[in-house]
Scaffold this motif. Structure first.
Motif, PDB file in Angstrom:
ATOM      1  N   GLU A 315       0.848  -1.187   0.000  1.00  0.00           N
ATOM      2  CA  GLU A 315       0.000   0.000   0.000  1.00  0.00           C
ATOM      3  C   GLU A 315       0.882   1.234   0.000  1.00  0.00           C
ATOM      4  N   GLY A 316       0.369   2.326  -0.536  1.00  0.00           N
ATOM      5  CA  GLY A 316       1.107   3.578  -0.479  1.00  0.00           C
ATOM      6  C   GLY A 316       0.744   4.515  -1.612  1.00  0.00           C
ATOM      7  N   TYR A 317       1.348   5.700  -1.557  1.00  0.00           N
ATOM      8  CA  TYR A 317       1.074   6.720  -2.571  1.00  0.00           C
ATOM      9  C   TYR A 317       1.966   6.546  -3.793  1.00  0.00           C
ATOM     10  N   MET A 318       1.382   6.748  -4.974  1.00  0.00           N
ATOM     11  CA  MET A 318       2.095   6.948  -6.227  1.00  0.00           C
ATOM     12  C   MET A 318       1.303   7.983  -7.018  1.00  0.00           C
ATOM     13  N   GLU A 319       1.950   8.570  -8.000  1.00  0.00           N
ATOM     14  CA  GLU A 319       1.257   9.490  -8.905  1.00  0.00           C
ATOM     15  C   GLU A 319       0.874   8.742 -10.171  1.00  0.00           C
ATOM     16  N   LYS A 320      -0.306   9.084 -10.701  1.00  0.00           N
ATOM     17  CA  LYS A 320      -0.851   8.360 -11.858  1.00  0.00           C
ATOM     18  C   LYS A 320      -1.367   9.346 -12.893  1.00  0.00           C
ATOM     19  N   THR A 321      -1.121   9.027 -14.170  1.00  0.00           N
ATOM     20  CA  THR A 321      -1.663   9.822 -15.254  1.00  0.00           C
ATOM     21  C   THR A 321      -2.880   9.122 -15.855  1.00  0.00           C
ATOM     22  N   TRP A 333      -3.735   6.910  -3.676  1.00  0.00           N
ATOM     23  CA  TRP A 333      -3.371   5.860  -2.721  1.00  0.00           C
ATOM     24  C   TRP A 333      -3.649   4.505  -3.369  1.00  0.00           C
ATOM     25  N   PHE A 334      -2.616   3.651  -3.457  1.00  0.00           N
ATOM     26  CA  PHE A 334      -2.736   2.368  -4.141  1.00  0.00           C
ATOM     27  C   PHE A 334      -2.714   1.206  -3.137  1.00  0.00           C
ATOM     28  N   CYS A 335      -3.509   0.188  -3.422  1.00  0.00           N
ATOM     29  CA  CYS A 335      -3.547  -1.049  -2.630  1.00  0.00           C
ATOM     30  C   CYS A 335      -3.436  -2.230  -3.591  1.00  0.00           C
ATOM     31  N   LEU A 336      -2.481  -3.108  -3.345  1.00  0.00           N
ATOM     32  CA  LEU A 336      -2.272  -4.275  -4.202  1.00  0.00           C
ATOM     33  C   LEU A 336      -2.810  -5.521  -3.518  1.00  0.00           C
ATOM     34  N   LYS A 347      -8.551   8.155  -4.025  1.00  0.00           N
ATOM     35  CA  LYS A 347      -8.127   9.538  -3.858  1.00  0.00           C
ATOM     36  C   LYS A 347      -7.524   9.737  -2.473  1.00  0.00           C
ATOM     37  N   ASN A 348      -8.139   9.105  -1.471  1.00  0.00           N
ATOM     38  CA  ASN A 348      -7.651   9.153  -0.091  1.00  0.00           C
ATOM     39  C   ASN A 348      -7.616   7.748   0.491  1.00  0.00           C
ATOM     40  N   PRO A 349      -6.701   7.458   1.427  1.00  0.00           N
ATOM     41  CA  PRO A 349      -6.582   6.102   1.982  1.00  0.00           C
ATOM     42  C   PRO A 349      -7.852   5.590   2.658  1.00  0.00           C
ATOM     43  N   LEU A 350      -8.682   6.492   3.215  1.00  0.00           N
ATOM     44  CA  LEU A 350      -9.872   6.064   3.944  1.00  0.00           C
ATOM     45  C   LEU A 350     -11.154   6.224   3.132  1.00  0.00           C
ATOM     46  N   ASP A 351     -11.040   6.276   1.810  1.00  0.00           N
ATOM     47  CA  ASP A 351     -12.233   6.344   0.967  1.00  0.00           C
ATOM     48  C   ASP A 351     -12.994   5.024   1.012  1.00  0.00           C
ATOM     49  N   ALA A 352     -14.322   5.120   0.903  1.00  0.00           N
ATOM     50  CA  ALA A 352     -15.157   3.914   0.925  1.00  0.00           C
ATOM     51  C   ALA A 352     -15.033   3.117  -0.370  1.00  0.00           C
ATOM     52  N   ALA A 354     -13.042   2.642  -4.356  1.00  0.00           N
ATOM     53  CA  ALA A 354     -11.878   2.941  -5.188  1.00  0.00           C
ATOM     54  C   ALA A 354     -12.295   3.775  -6.384  1.00  0.00           C
ATOM     55  N   GLN A 355     -11.381   4.612  -6.875  1.00  0.00           N
ATOM     56  CA  GLN A 355     -11.629   5.355  -8.110  1.00  0.00           C
ATOM     57  C   GLN A 355     -11.467   4.465  -9.330  1.00  0.00           C
ATOM     58  N   GLY A 356     -10.720   3.410  -9.163  1.00  0.00           N
ATOM     59  CA  GLY A 356     -10.525   2.467 -10.257  1.00  0.00           C
ATOM     60  C   GLY A 356      -9.647   1.316  -9.818  1.00  0.00           C
ATOM     61  N   GLN A 357      -9.516   0.335 -10.672  1.00  0.00           N
ATOM     62  CA  GLN A 357      -8.648  -0.806 -10.376  1.00  0.00           C
ATOM     63  C   GLN A 357      -8.095  -1.382 -11.663  1.00  0.00           C
ATOM     64  N   VAL A 358      -6.918  -1.989 -11.537  1.00  0.00           N
ATOM     65  CA  VAL A 358      -6.243  -2.587 -12.688  1.00  0.00           C
ATOM     66  C   VAL A 358      -6.053  -4.069 -12.400  1.00  0.00           C
ATOM     67  N   PHE A 359      -6.586  -4.912 -13.280  1.00  0.00           N
ATOM     68  CA  PHE A 359      -6.365  -6.353 -13.133  1.00  0.00           C
ATOM     69  C   PHE A 359      -4.951  -6.684 -13.595  1.00  0.00           C
ATOM     70  N   ILE A 360      -4.276  -7.573 -12.855  1.00  0.00           N
ATOM     71  CA  ILE A 360      -2.893  -7.945 -13.176  1.00  0.00           C
ATOM     72  C   ILE A 360      -2.845  -9.447 -13.464  1.00  0.00           C
ATOM     73  N   GLY A 361      -2.667  -9.767 -14.735  1.00  0.00           N
ATOM     74  CA  GLY A 361      -2.593 -11.168 -15.143  1.00  0.00           C
ATOM     75  C   GLY A 361      -1.169 -11.711 -15.070  1.00  0.00           C
ATOM     76  N   ARG A 362      -0.947 -12.804 -15.802  1.00  0.00           N
ATOM     77  CA  ARG A 362       0.359 -13.472 -15.771  1.00  0.00           C
ATOM     78  C   ARG A 362       1.255 -12.967 -16.908  1.00  0.00           C
ATOM     79  N   LYS A 363       2.512 -13.303 -16.788  1.00  0.00           N
ATOM     80  CA  LYS A 363       3.490 -12.871 -17.790  1.00  0.00           C
ATOM     81  C   LYS A 363       3.158 -13.422 -19.170  1.00  0.00           C
ATOM     82  N   ASP A 364       2.740 -14.711 -19.211  1.00  0.00           N
ATOM     83  CA  ASP A 364       2.439 -15.316 -20.511  1.00  0.00           C
ATOM     84  C   ASP A 364       1.145 -14.768 -21.116  1.00  0.00           C
ATOM     85  N   GLU A 365       0.431 -13.926 -20.377  1.00  0.00           N
ATOM     86  CA  GLU A 365      -0.775 -13.289 -20.891  1.00  0.00           C
ATOM     87  C   GLU A 365      -0.515 -11.853 -21.345  1.00  0.00           C
TER      88      GLU A 365
END
Length: 419
Positions: A315-321, A333-336, A347-352, A354-365
């Motif tokens: 968890e922690g802050y990063m900047e995103k475009t 604020w990102f949570c993996l 937008k904030n760590p205590l938001d109810a 998420a503003q969005g999410q990114v699915f993370i698949g496998r390398k062969d995908e």
């Protein structure tokens, strides 16, 4: 004559004459009583008294060597803390006969009726105390005090928060919760009571009634104590809980997550009692265990246990475009979540929500992580970057420093390479 002799003495002279005798009695009294609590010994044989006598240098070194040898002895379990598993413990409870780490010794020190602690290296150990440790030890204590730990019960590690470790120790030695007691009745997976929940807008915590039922497979909470209609009905299927002490700003802070209408919903709660909040946490785990055991009856238990509840990997802050990679970078604020393979951002760590999410698949995908920018993308800030490659698009993040960049890349690669 005696009266005359007394009269010839200066005031207080007779008291001084008797003082050494009383001083000796006080010293002997301290020596005899030291190390005893005056109460029953947690269901275990009373250990020998610590006499408090001054050790000879030879005794000190010899006994310390014996104790350290006992701590390293194979097949005793003494080489790891009896409570959190930390390697090479340098403290011990001479009342319970166990070897423990520095952090757990602090918890034991606050339970003088149950446990008394000493340093293996700094304190003097008398021969009778060493013999007591030899006759007990960590494996002996585990067989006794952890005889009936339920499979869903969370056993904390050294990195876990204080309230988890503290209540684990109290449950074992103070309450005898896991002793081999045929009369112990468990209401696992069912619980009802009040928790303080963070309200809308993150302004304040409000007291709310919660109800958990493993049999019905739901958790409910009510906006008012007398309400008949719940504010939310949460399926145990997607229910998760994790302690978030720093994020919530309370030593008993618990984050509850679940899926509603395809979105991850966060609840942030706490209870004033450490015992209560840990029992809520383990009740949620019990309900989840019941669901998994019923839904996947043929899956081996060692594969089910890690799926009961989970912490975010990172968890922690990063900047995103934005998707065009020309928008301004914004701090998020990102949570993996490695189990669900999702990178959520708020937008904030205590938001109810998420503003969005990114699915993370496998390398062969077609998923990958790089430490450079995509072509034709330019960043004003001279800070470390991460590019997360997916089959759909490339996500660009800016990290605060090199260390955080490495941590995030390691965490993301860990999800990509997991099966």
């Amino acid at each position: 004559m005696n009266a005359q002799r007394s009269a010839g003495k200066l005031p207080g002279q007779e008291r001084r004459a008797g003082a050494p005798s009383r001083l000796r009695r006080r010293r002997r009294g301290r020596g005899r009583g030291r190390g005893r609590s005056g109460s029953s010994f947690a269901g275990c044989a009373e250990p020998p008294a610590d006499t408090g006598r001054a050790p000879a240098a030879m005794d000190y070194d010899h006994n310390k060597a014996l104790l350290l040898e006992l701590q390293r002895a194979a097949g005793t379990g003494n080489d790891r803390c009896a409570d959190c598993g930390e390697p090479d413990p340098e403290w011990a409870s001479y009342k319970l006969g166990i070897f423990i780490c520095l952090n757990c010794s602090g918890i034991h020190r606050n339970l003088p009726e149950i446990s008394r602690v000493k340093s293996l290296r700094l304190d003097f150990w008398e021969s009778n105390l060493i013999e007591f440790m030899r006759n007990h030890g960590n494996l002996w204590a585990k067989a006794k005090y952890e005889a009936k730990v339920p499979p869903y019960y969370y056993i904390p590690k050294s990195h876990d928060c204080m309230v988890l470790r503290q209540q684990w120790i109290r449950a074992k030695y103070e309450r005898g919760q896991f002793l081999d007691n045929p009369f112990h009745v468990s209401l696992a997976g069912s619980r009802e009571g009040c928790l303080w929940k963070l309200g809308k807008g993150r302004r304040q915590f409000q007291k709310r009634q919660f109800l958990l039922s493993a049999r019905e497979g739901v958790m409910k909470y009510y906006s008012k104590e007398q309400s008949k209609v719940p504010k939310a009905v949460i399926s145990v299927e997607t229910l998760n809980a994790m302690f978030q002490v720093e994020k919530i700003g309370h030593s008993h802070g618990l984050q509850i997550t679940y899926i509603t209408d395809g979105q991850t919903r966060n609840l942030f709660v706490y209870h004033e009692s450490g015992k209560e909040i840990v029992e809520w946490f383990n009740a949620i785990r019990a309900a989840r265990y019941h669901y998994l055991r019923t839904t996947f009856p043929n899956v081996p238990e060692p594969e089910l246990i890690p799926r009961i509840t989970r912490n975010f990997v990172k968890e922690g802050y990063m900047e995103k475009t934005g998707p065009k990679q020309k928008e301004a970078f914004k701090l998020r604020w990102f949570c993996l979540d490695s189990q669900e393979r999702n990178l959520l951002y708020f937008k904030n760590p205590l938001d109810a929500f998420a503003q969005g999410q990114v699915f993370i698949g496998r390398k062969d995908e077609g998923y990958a992580v790089r430490d450079d920018l995509p072509q034709k993308v330019w960043v004003k800030k001279k800070k470390p970057v991460i590019t997360l490659v997916t089959p759909v698009r490339e996500f660009v993040f800016i990290c605060e420093n090199d260390r955080k960049q490495r941590e995030w890349m390691d965490a993301l690669n860990g999800v990509i390479t997991q099966l």
